[in-house]
Scaffold this motif. Structure first.
Motif, mmCIF file in Angstrom:
data_model
loop_
_atom_site.group_PDB
_atom_site.id
_atom_site.type_symbol
_atom_site.label_atom_id
_atom_site.label_comp_id
_atom_site.label_asym_id
_atom_site.label_seq_id
_atom_site.Cartn_x
_atom_site.Cartn_y
_atom_site.Cartn_z
ATOM 1 N N VAL A 1 10.834 -8.542 -1.298
ATOM 2 C CA VAL A 1 10.925 -7.606 -2.411
ATOM 3 C C VAL A 1 12.071 -6.642 -2.142
ATOM 4 O O VAL A 1 12.218 -6.129 -1.035
ATOM 5 C CB VAL A 1 9.599 -6.841 -2.626
ATOM 6 C CG1 VAL A 1 9.172 -6.109 -1.362
ATOM 7 C CG2 VAL A 1 9.719 -5.864 -3.795
ATOM 8 N N ILE A 2 12.895 -6.424 -3.157
ATOM 9 C CA ILE A 2 14.014 -5.495 -3.043
ATOM 10 C C ILE A 2 13.585 -4.119 -3.540
ATOM 11 O O ILE A 2 13.002 -3.987 -4.619
ATOM 12 C CB ILE A 2 15.227 -5.993 -3.856
ATOM 13 C CG1 ILE A 2 15.780 -7.282 -3.242
ATOM 14 C CG2 ILE A 2 16.319 -4.925 -3.914
ATOM 15 C CD1 ILE A 2 16.923 -7.897 -4.035
ATOM 16 N N VAL A 3 13.900 -3.096 -2.748
ATOM 17 C CA VAL A 3 13.660 -1.703 -3.144
ATOM 18 C C VAL A 3 14.917 -0.901 -2.826
ATOM 19 O O VAL A 3 15.854 -1.407 -2.214
ATOM 20 C CB VAL A 3 12.441 -1.096 -2.396
ATOM 21 C CG1 VAL A 3 11.194 -1.928 -2.624
ATOM 22 C CG2 VAL A 3 12.731 -0.958 -0.905
ATOM 23 N N GLY A 4 14.934 0.362 -3.236
ATOM 24 C CA GLY A 4 16.067 1.224 -2.945
ATOM 25 C C GLY A 4 16.117 1.638 -1.487
ATOM 26 O O GLY A 4 15.108 1.596 -0.774
ATOM 27 N N SER A 5 17.296 2.033 -1.035
ATOM 28 C CA SER A 5 17.444 2.505 0.345
ATOM 29 C C SER A 5 16.556 3.715 0.587
ATOM 30 O O SER A 5 16.030 3.913 1.678
ATOM 31 C CB SER A 5 18.904 2.854 0.637
ATOM 32 O OG SER A 5 19.390 3.797 -0.314
ATOM 33 N N THR A 6 16.413 4.565 -0.435
ATOM 34 C CA THR A 6 15.336 5.546 -0.470
ATOM 35 C C THR A 6 14.370 5.069 -1.537
ATOM 36 O O THR A 6 14.788 4.597 -2.592
ATOM 37 C CB THR A 6 15.855 6.948 -0.833
ATOM 38 O OG1 THR A 6 16.567 6.881 -2.079
ATOM 39 C CG2 THR A 6 16.765 7.486 0.242
ATOM 40 N N ASN A 7 13.092 5.177 -1.263
ATOM 41 C CA ASN A 7 12.122 4.612 -2.211
ATOM 42 C C ASN A 7 10.787 5.322 -2.082
ATOM 43 O O ASN A 7 10.532 6.026 -1.095
ATOM 44 C CB ASN A 7 11.944 3.112 -1.947
ATOM 45 C CG ASN A 7 11.181 2.405 -3.050
ATOM 46 O OD1 ASN A 7 11.504 2.575 -4.229
ATOM 47 N ND2 ASN A 7 10.169 1.631 -2.703
ATOM 48 N N TYR A 8 9.946 5.134 -3.084
ATOM 49 C CA TYR A 8 8.586 5.661 -3.086
ATOM 50 C C TYR A 8 7.841 5.055 -1.901
ATOM 51 O O TYR A 8 7.586 3.848 -1.867
ATOM 52 C CB TYR A 8 7.933 5.299 -4.412
ATOM 53 C CG TYR A 8 6.499 5.723 -4.588
ATOM 54 C CD1 TYR A 8 6.043 6.954 -4.148
ATOM 55 C CD2 TYR A 8 5.600 4.887 -5.247
ATOM 56 C CE1 TYR A 8 4.730 7.345 -4.334
ATOM 57 C CE2 TYR A 8 4.284 5.260 -5.458
ATOM 58 C CZ TYR A 8 3.858 6.487 -4.992
ATOM 59 O OH TYR A 8 2.550 6.870 -5.181
ATOM 60 N N ILE A 9 7.511 5.885 -0.921
ATOM 61 C CA ILE A 9 6.989 5.376 0.341
ATOM 62 C C ILE A 9 5.662 4.644 0.167
ATOM 63 O O ILE A 9 5.379 3.670 0.869
ATOM 64 C CB ILE A 9 6.844 6.520 1.369
ATOM 65 C CG1 ILE A 9 6.495 5.977 2.753
ATOM 66 C CG2 ILE A 9 5.821 7.538 0.912
ATOM 67 C CD1 ILE A 9 7.556 5.122 3.368
ATOM 68 N N THR A 10 4.834 5.077 -0.790
ATOM 69 C CA THR A 10 3.555 4.402 -1.009
ATOM 70 C C THR A 10 3.766 2.991 -1.517
ATOM 71 O O THR A 10 3.004 2.073 -1.178
ATOM 72 C CB THR A 10 2.688 5.201 -1.999
ATOM 73 O OG1 THR A 10 2.524 6.527 -1.506
ATOM 74 C CG2 THR A 10 1.321 4.569 -2.165
ATOM 75 N N ALA A 11 4.811 2.793 -2.326
ATOM 76 C CA ALA A 11 5.132 1.434 -2.779
ATOM 77 C C ALA A 11 5.564 0.578 -1.589
ATOM 78 O O ALA A 11 5.151 -0.583 -1.459
ATOM 79 C CB ALA A 11 6.229 1.480 -3.838
ATOM 80 N N ASP A 12 6.403 1.148 -0.708
ATOM 81 C CA ASP A 12 6.808 0.412 0.494
ATOM 82 C C ASP A 12 5.592 -0.028 1.293
ATOM 83 O O ASP A 12 5.466 -1.193 1.700
ATOM 84 C CB ASP A 12 7.691 1.293 1.384
ATOM 85 C CG ASP A 12 9.118 1.420 0.865
ATOM 86 O OD1 ASP A 12 9.423 0.810 -0.173
ATOM 87 O OD2 ASP A 12 9.909 2.128 1.504
#
Length: 495
Positions: free
Chosen positions: A219-230
């Motif tokens: 799954v691709i996410v942003g370099s900064t991202n919603y930590i709960t989603a990570d």
């Protein structure tokens, strides 16, 4: 020239301004390829005459389209579709395309699971004053309206059935209300079968992660991202790939590069106000991301957690509004609009994906609170939700302006930030001469609580030194006191 007169249909009987209806349809023509980049648009006077509307309506529509990046004005030449948008091959209207719009079939594959173990952890700390990461002010919740409707529902004998087991898809009246509400306000094209009611948007993220990411899918996410989603994606068995985030949102060229070298199952995006940086995904990148999803057959998990709170212009329609191939899983809820305790959310996707998500949800949580869901359904239908949203939007905008002005006036040497176009928080970067740990320690002495563990915002260890500072949950007096205490903290550190 494109026949606007025969293709634009404006309805004065629906609850959406004419200029926004015109915006929606022009954006649709651009996205579908019927209005390619650099296409010249008719003048405001000519278009107004053709559509039998006031010229100011066309001007307002063009201004909105310019602000969103869809069109541009070239002096002495006229108004044109933006030249930097990607070229789209126009789709013919055939039977297969018409059937695809019903969203009975997804445009991607997903894992089907029969059982699940879920871990819950709850922590809650209270301090005199708290700067959260962007929560609504629960004190503004329409308690009287909620209580009145809830009481009327619960005392009627024919509503006693709401106290027994109901559909695993959620309350039918809420799903009906949401269908009309989301189609009208978000530009979606969905039916009841495309809706699953959840306990807030987080449950939607969890369900999507479980179905998509087992077996080490990427799954691709942003370099900064919603930590709960990570954390949710990692718990689901997924492998996280990160791409840069700049002032236009996720870098879709980097996403394309990853897709060419690795099999990507999903892309997670907070398109309206990226979490944590608050930037909005640009029109150009929205189109590119949808094209990539269709080409590489991955899912877009669109978390639209605070769609209603956009201050600079009208909210930009979500990616899901142009999803004709069943690639977008759209997630939202009412916790930001009403209050965090109102655990009512929704997951929108193709019917086959919704069916599987509902079966999985049965194991997590047999069903939601049917009485509360029925209450929210009536509030949507009566317009209470929209009225409350409009009311708090004005309040939060005032609080944003005050918070940012004081932050700049009193703490400019220490913090770098941009005034967010929407949302409930400011992305604030600390001058690297200072350390967040020192600020947290001194702040506690003054009974000021900041977000615990600032490192959670630095998902890829880039040392950006940024955190989210929420302003919405603080009234104006509290904002002044918070900034005063923060100023004392910095003075103490410098002494």
């Amino acid at each position: 020239m494109f026949p606007f007169k025969n293709n634009i249909i404006l309805d004065r009987n629906i609850n959406r301004n004419l200029y926004l209806q015109l915006c929606d349809q022009i954006i649709g023509f651009i996205k579908s390829g019927k209005l390619p980049p650099s296409t010249k648009l008719p003048g405001s006077r000519k278009l107004a005459e053709n559509l039998s509307i006031h010229r100011k309506t066309v001007i307002a529509s063009y201004e909105e389209l310019i602000s969103q990046g869809w069109i541009e004005t070239i002096p002495a030449r006229g108004t044109f579709v933006s030249s930097i948008l990607p070229i789209v091959n126009p789709l013919g209207f055939d039977r297969s395309f018409a059937e695809m719009k019903t969203k009975d079939k997804s445009g991607f594959t997903f894992s089907k699971r029969t059982h699940l173990v879920r871990k819950l952890s709850i922590s809650n700390t209270e301090q005199t004053l708290k700067i959260d990461d962007g929560s609504p002010d629960h004190r503004l919740a329409p308690i009287d309206e909620i209580a009145k409707i809830y009481r009327n529902i619960s005392k009627k004998m024919y509503n006693k059935d709401l106290l027994t087991y109901g559909s695993i898809y959620g309350n039918i009246e809420l799903r009906k209300a949401l269908m009309y509400y989301l189609n009208q306000t978000r530009g979606l094209d969905i039916k009841i079968d495309n809706i699953l009611i959840t306990r807030g948007s987080q449950m939607g993220i969890y369900l999507a992660g479980q179905l998509l990411l087992s077996n080490k899918n990427r799954v691709i996410v942003g370099s900064t991202n919603y930590i709960t989603a990570d954390n949710t994606f990692i718990e689901s068995g997924g492998i996280i790939e990160r791409v840069p985030v700049d002032e236009e949102g996720l870098d879709t060229k980097c996403i394309e590069k990853l897709c060419k070298s690795k099999e990507i199952k999903a892309v997670y995006v907070t398109s309206h106000h990226h979490h944590p940086t608050t930037v909005t995904l640009s029109a150009k990148r929205r189109m590119h991301l949808l094209q990539l999803a269709q080409h590489y057959n991955f899912a877009i998990v669109e978390d639209d957690y605070d769609y209603d709170f956009h201050y600079s212009n009208a909210p930009i329609l979500p990616l899901a509004s142009n999803d004709n191939k069943g690639n977008v899983i759209y997630i939202g809820g009412f916790t930001k609009i009403i209050a965090p305790a109102m655990r009512i959310g929704y997951l929108i996707a193709s019917k086959d994906f919704i069916d599987e998500a509902a079966s999985l949800r049965r194991i997590i949580d047999r069903q939601g609170d049917q009485l509360l869901e029925q209450t929210i359904a009536q509030m949507i239908t009566s317009g209470d939700v929209q009225r409350h949203s409009n009311k708090v939007l004005k309040i939060y905008k005032t609080r944003r302006d005050l918070f940012c002005s004081l932050l700049k006036e009193k703490l400019n040497p220490y913090f770098d930030f941009r005034i967010p176009n929407g949302g409930m928080a400011v992305w604030t970067k600390l001058n690297k001469s200072y350390h967040w740990d020192d600020i947290y320690r001194e702040a506690k002495k003054l009974h000021l609580e900041l977000n615990p563990n600032w490192r959670r915002y630095d998902n890829n260890n880039s040392n950006h030194n940024g955190v989210r500072m929420g302003f919405a949950a603080l009234n104006e007096d509290e904002i002044r006191e918070v900034i005063n205490r923060l100023e004392k903290v910095m003075n103490c550190i410098n002494s």
